[in-house]
Write an enzyme that holds these catalytic residues in place. Structure first.
Site, PDB file in Angstrom:
ATOM      1  N   HIS A   8      21.573  -3.548  50.344  1.00 25.81           N
ATOM      2  CA  HIS A   8      22.056  -2.347  49.686  1.00 25.81           C
ATOM      3  C   HIS A   8      21.068  -1.188  49.793  1.00 25.81           C
ATOM      4  CE1 HIS A   8      24.126   0.224  46.867  1.00 25.81           C
ATOM      5  NE2 HIS A   8      23.063   0.282  46.097  1.00 25.81           N
TER       6      HIS A   8
ATOM      7  N   ASP B 208      17.983  -1.092  37.631  1.00 23.04           N
ATOM      8  CA  ASP B 208      18.789  -0.028  38.225  1.00 23.04           C
ATOM      9  C   ASP B 208      18.022   1.283  38.300  1.00 23.04           C
ATOM     10  OD1 ASP B 208      21.221   1.232  39.165  1.00 23.04           O
ATOM     11  OD2 ASP B 208      21.320   2.190  37.201  1.00 23.04           O
TER      12      ASP B 208
END
Length: 315
Positions: free
Chosen positions: A227, A154
């Site tokens: 994404h 992340d």
């Protein structure tokens, strides 16, 4: 005034190991009483934070507290307002939507241990609990070396700390609220059974990166709605950034698993444009996810917090 990291709340990329997000709603029964409680809460939370950093020196406690547009209007009706503070009303596309949910006060607390997070929240609620109700309380955690719950590393697009001030902290464009930040909080729930049926190759094309080593895929190998494609925006040809954290939460026995997204930005318009791009571009992550909540909050500088405590904000 000028940028001063000592005056900025904890809006940097540092997700912590144990995390709690809390959204509170003011009862709106007695404005004077609630304003007095908020002032004491703001004063006390800073003292509690300092105390816990001494009591639990290895905890790495970090806290950010903010107010929504609705709260600002209710608590400080005669005060100036951050230029981009607005009520998030949701975004609806032809296939997916990101709903808005109510909330007045937002707390983002993280530390290396749950005990410190608990103790912070226990103490601050002594001062704010009587005048608020809980809209949402989400407990998150660090997943291995900092991966999202879907297994990918992340925050790789986050700017370095030295650069983060340019993306996460209000500057001279709004001098009354310099060193503040716009926080957008959004709760996702994932259908992990669906995600886990996908091959690693498909997951990588959906995210736009390799799962193991985080290498970005060539554009031709990504899905058009990957994404990391649809979440990027440009203003006048310049790529825009915010400080973003995707914090996993889960009750595994009940099958409830999701991501709490928090984005800190110098300009709310940047975050808003990213969200709109994700909806318009049919972000692949939305195909197995449901957005449960969303609201914008302003994270005041420590100077502005002092003004709130002293009653000087409305002068």
């Amino acid at each position: 005034m000028s940028f001063n990291p000592a005056k900025v709340q904890d809006v940097w990329k540092d997700a912590g190991k144990e995390v709690q997000f809390t959204v509170l709603a003011l009862k709106r029964q007695d404005q004077a009483k609630e304003l007095a409680a908020v002032r004491e809460f703001i004063d006390r939370f800073q003292a509690i934070t300092r105390s816990l950093r001494i009591r639990a020196q290895k905890s790495n406690l970090k806290v950010a507290v903010g107010f929504s547009n609705a709260a600002w209007d209710y608590l400080f009706p005669n005060a100036p307002k951050p230029k981009e503070l607005a009520t998030y009303e949701g975004i609806k596309g032809d296939k997916y939507e990101m709903p808005a949910t109510p909330g007045d006060i937002f707390l983002h607390v993280r530390a290396n241990d749950e005990a410190t997070v608990y103790e912070f929240m226990r103490q601050v609620m002594l001062f704010i609990g009587d005048v608020t109700t809980v809209v949402d309380e989400t407990h998150g955690f660090r997943y291995f070396e900092g991966r999202a719950i879907i297994g990918f590393i992340d925050g790789t697009e986050n700017p370095d700390v030295d650069e983060a001030k340019d993306y996460a902290v209000v500057g001279s464009e709004d001098p009354l609220f310099e060193n503040g930040s716009y926080a957008f909080a959004q709760k996702w729930r994932h259908e992990m059974d669906i995600w886990h049926t996908l091959s690693t190759e498909t997951q990588e094309k959906a995210v736009g990166r390799k799962k193991f080593d985080d290498l970005e895929l060539p554009d031709g190998e990504k899905f058009k709605n990957a994404h990391n494609v649809v979440s990027q925006v440009e203003f006048n040809g310049v790529s825009q950034n915010i400080v973003r954290m995707n914090v996993p939460y889960s009750d595994p026995a009940t099958g409830i698993t999701g991501t709490y997204f928090i984005g800190y930005a110098r300009h709310w318009q940047v975050t808003k444009a990213m969200l709109e791009s994700m909806i318009k571009g049919h972000d692949y992550l939305l195909s197995f996810s449901k957005i449960l909540s969303g609201q914008l909050f302003f994270i005041p500088s420590k100077d502005t917090l002092d003004q709130i405590v002293n009653g000087d904000l409305t002068k």
